[in-house]
Design a protein around this motif. Structure first.
Motif, PDB file in Angstrom:
ATOM      1  N   ARG A  71       0.829  -1.201   0.000  1.00  0.00           N
ATOM      2  CA  ARG A  71       0.000   0.000   0.000  1.00  0.00           C
ATOM      3  C   ARG A  71       0.858   1.243   0.000  1.00  0.00           C
ATOM      4  O   ARG A  71       1.938   1.255   0.578  1.00  0.00           O
ATOM      5  N   THR A  73       1.290   4.715   1.438  1.00  0.00           N
ATOM      6  CA  THR A  73       0.740   5.463   2.566  1.00  0.00           C
ATOM      7  C   THR A  73       1.001   6.954   2.409  1.00  0.00           C
ATOM      8  O   THR A  73       2.004   7.368   1.832  1.00  0.00           O
ATOM      9  N   THR A  74       0.055   7.729   2.920  1.00  0.00           N
ATOM     10  CA  THR A  74       0.226   9.181   2.911  1.00  0.00           C
ATOM     11  C   THR A  74       0.606   9.610   4.329  1.00  0.00           C
ATOM     12  O   THR A  74       0.582   8.799   5.246  1.00  0.00           O
ATOM     13  N   LYS A  77      -2.662   9.972   8.650  1.00  0.00           N
ATOM     14  CA  LYS A  77      -3.026   8.669   9.213  1.00  0.00           C
ATOM     15  C   LYS A  77      -4.523   8.413   9.074  1.00  0.00           C
ATOM     16  O   LYS A  77      -4.951   7.294   8.831  1.00  0.00           O
ATOM     17  N   ASN A  80      -5.260   7.223   5.563  1.00  0.00           N
ATOM     18  CA  ASN A  80      -4.809   5.836   5.382  1.00  0.00           C
ATOM     19  C   ASN A  80      -5.766   4.856   6.037  1.00  0.00           C
ATOM     20  O   ASN A  80      -6.090   3.818   5.485  1.00  0.00           O
ATOM     21  N   ARG A  81      -6.215   5.223   7.229  1.00  0.00           N
ATOM     22  CA  ARG A  81      -7.062   4.304   7.987  1.00  0.00           C
ATOM     23  C   ARG A  81      -8.414   4.089   7.302  1.00  0.00           C
ATOM     24  O   ARG A  81      -8.906   2.963   7.213  1.00  0.00           O
ATOM     25  N   GLY A  85      -5.656   1.216   5.377  1.00  0.00           N
ATOM     26  CA  GLY A  85      -4.209   1.090   5.579  1.00  0.00           C
ATOM     27  C   GLY A  85      -3.365   1.738   4.497  1.00  0.00           C
ATOM     28  O   GLY A  85      -2.156   1.591   4.492  1.00  0.00           O
ATOM     29  N   GLY A  86      -3.972   2.461   3.589  1.00  0.00           N
ATOM     30  CA  GLY A  86      -3.217   3.143   2.543  1.00  0.00           C
ATOM     31  C   GLY A  86      -3.857   2.926   1.181  1.00  0.00           C
ATOM     32  O   GLY A  86      -4.872   2.239   1.062  1.00  0.00           O
ATOM     33  N   ILE A  87      -3.241   3.511   0.173  1.00  0.00           N
ATOM     34  CA  ILE A  87      -3.788   3.439  -1.184  1.00  0.00           C
ATOM     35  C   ILE A  87      -3.331   2.147  -1.844  1.00  0.00           C
ATOM     36  O   ILE A  87      -2.147   1.830  -1.842  1.00  0.00           O
TER      37      ILE A  87
END
Ligand SMILES: Nc1ncnc2c1ncn2[C@@H]1O[C@H](COP(=O)(O)OP(=O)(O)O)[C@@H](O)[C@H]1O
Ligand SMILES: [Mg+2]
Length: 457
Positions: A71, A73-74, A77, A80-81, A85-87
């Motif tokens: 994933r 992540t940016t 938080k 992401n959540r 958990g992210g893109i």
């Protein structure tokens, strides 16, 4: 050769028909059919015509190799959540929301954060010129070099650019402004939105590029162009909040890669959106203590407990027909709880106006908030305040009984963390878990009992 065929499509729900109809059988709305051109044959069904389809064979599930999706992540938080958990690379995500709520702001900030990580990002704006986007970028402090901006609405040009630039992340702002030339209907119509989304899905999947599309919400609250779009994409997130409040909530409605109960909270500032990591503190910040009609509940928002204030104002009705208004909670739920209070506790509420509100612009929809609503109503009606350090959790049944709720331990821990002294919760929830030291937990079986303990005379 592509063959042209026309059909009539309901602009509200996407119902299709060969002839025009006054009333849509799908959603019962009047005058919503618009003639649209359908493309048949041509490129899309090429594979079928030539018989060059790859044939899939059933495989043993144990023989299939699956690696965990990596994933992206940016820095946010909360964002992401909500995504789980992210893109996820190759995913197509729809972000819906009212105009002006901050969708462009959020996605520009995300784009900038990804570009800061040396990923190339393509931000396609169909609504604003590149100069307008630049002005916003300056306000948000965007400096990344690998963020490209394109003002374009023709999908063919967009796909060509995506395939040329091969970015790691694409934003389409918004899907309602994008069109395909072959389709004669206007941008934003059902056919356009659907065909453009299908094409974007293909690009996302074949190139492994995550694409985020912005969708405006109609006044009825559905993403225009509408439910069929939700079925096509991998995830649907709603960005909501009251326009005049600074808080914004990002909520998952559908997610193929994570839970849909998660919500992320942001605050809109001059320099952009700032994530709120401790929502309970913010929601309780402005609480007036010692006034009647206010209680606090610990509600689960996805995996996270959030403490929010539930307010009620009950006052004698000036007219024969009392008003009932609920903001942030279900209207019918409030009526039901008022009926329980009338019948089981004997509160004379039928000639009272009732206004219920969840402070901070949040929407709560789990049964565990019932008790807090009921206590707020009773407290306002009797004009007796609840103790400011009390918290109420529980589902209320039709006989006035208090029913068990999920994840009681987490809720109580959050309450203890924020300094609450007493929890009034379902008797059935007691036992089997450890009570945090600083908090007193009182189990109750009925609304009556809860009111005796919670609403002081
Ligand atoms: N100069 C500014 N200072 C603070 N907030 C601003 C400023 N300009 C715009 N905003 C905020 O940004 C919002 C518009 O955000 P935008 O991302 O364009 O929304 P959307 O794309 O959802 O239509 C406005 O409603 C306002 O809250
Ligand atoms: Mg916008």
């Amino acid at each position: 050769m592509a063959k042209r065929k026309t059909k009539f499509v309901c602009q509200e729900c996407g119902y299709e028909s060969a002839k025009w109809m006054g009333k849509c059988p799908g959603c019962n709305n009047w005058n919503t059919f618009v003639e649209e051109v359908e493309i048949t044959g041509g490129r899309q069904s090429h594979a079928f015509q030539t018989g060059k389809r790859s044939v899939g064979r059933p495989e043993k599930i144990t023989a299939i190799k699956a690696q965990k999706e990596p994933r992206i992540t940016t820095k946010m938080k909360e964002f992401n959540r909500v995504l789980g958990g992210g893109i996820v690379p190759g995913s197509l995500v729809l972000i819906g929301g009212d105009p002006g709520i901050g969708k462009s702001t959020l996605l520009l900030q995300i784009s900038s954060q990804l570009a800061d990580k040396q990923l190339s990002v393509l931000y396609i704006s169909g609504e604003e010129s590149t100069r307008q986007t630049k002005l916003r970028a300056d306000r948000l402090g965007v400096t990344a070099d690998s963020l490209y901006v394109l003002a374009e609405t023709n999908l063919l040009d967009i796909t060509n650019q995506i395939e040329a630039v091969k970015p790691s992340f694409v934003v389409i702002d918004s899907i309602q402004t994008i069109f395909r030339e072959e389709i004669s209907s206007a941008p934003g119509s059902v056919s356009q939105v659907r065909e453009c989304t299908a094409e974007l899905m293909r690009i996302a999947k074949t190139n492994g590029i995550p694409i985020f599309i912005v969708g405006h919400v109609t006044k009825e609250g559905a993403i225009a162009g509408p439910r069929l779009l939700e079925h096509m994409v991998d995830a649907v997130l709603y960005f909501e909040g009251e326009r005049h409040h600074t808080y914004r909530i990002l909520r998952g409605v559908k997610n193929r890669f994570g839970s849909t109960n998660e919500m992320g909270i942001f605050e809109m500032k001059e320099e952009g959106l700032r994530e709120v990591l401790n929502p309970s503190e913010i929601f309780l910040e402005e609480r007036s203590q010692g006034t009647s009609g206010s209680t606090v509940v610990a509600s689960m928002e996805g995996t996270r407990p959030v403490l929010v204030e539930v307010q009620a104002l009950i006052s004698p009705s000036a007219f024969g027909n009392p008003r009932r208004m609920a903001t942030g909670v279900d209207h019918n739920r409030v009526s039901l709880l008022m009926a329980v209070l009338e019948k089981r506790i004997g509160l004379m509420l039928q000639n009272q106006d009732a206004y219920i509100k969840v402070a901070g612009g949040v929407k709560l929809d789990e049964p565990a908030i019932d008790l807090a609503i009921a206590v707020s109503i009773a407290s306002s009606f009797r004009d007796q305040p609840t103790k400011p350090e009390d918290i109420f959790i529980g589902e209320v049944g039709l006989t006035g009984e208090i029913r068990r709720v999920s994840r009681i331990e987490q809720r109580i821990q959050e309450a203890a963390k924020l300094g609450f002294k007493r929890v009034i919760c379902p008797q059935n929830n007691l036992g089997g878990w450890t009570i945090p030291g600083q908090i007193e937990v009182i189990g109750v079986d009925s609304v009556q009992e809860a009111l005796q303990i919670g609403v002081s005379r």
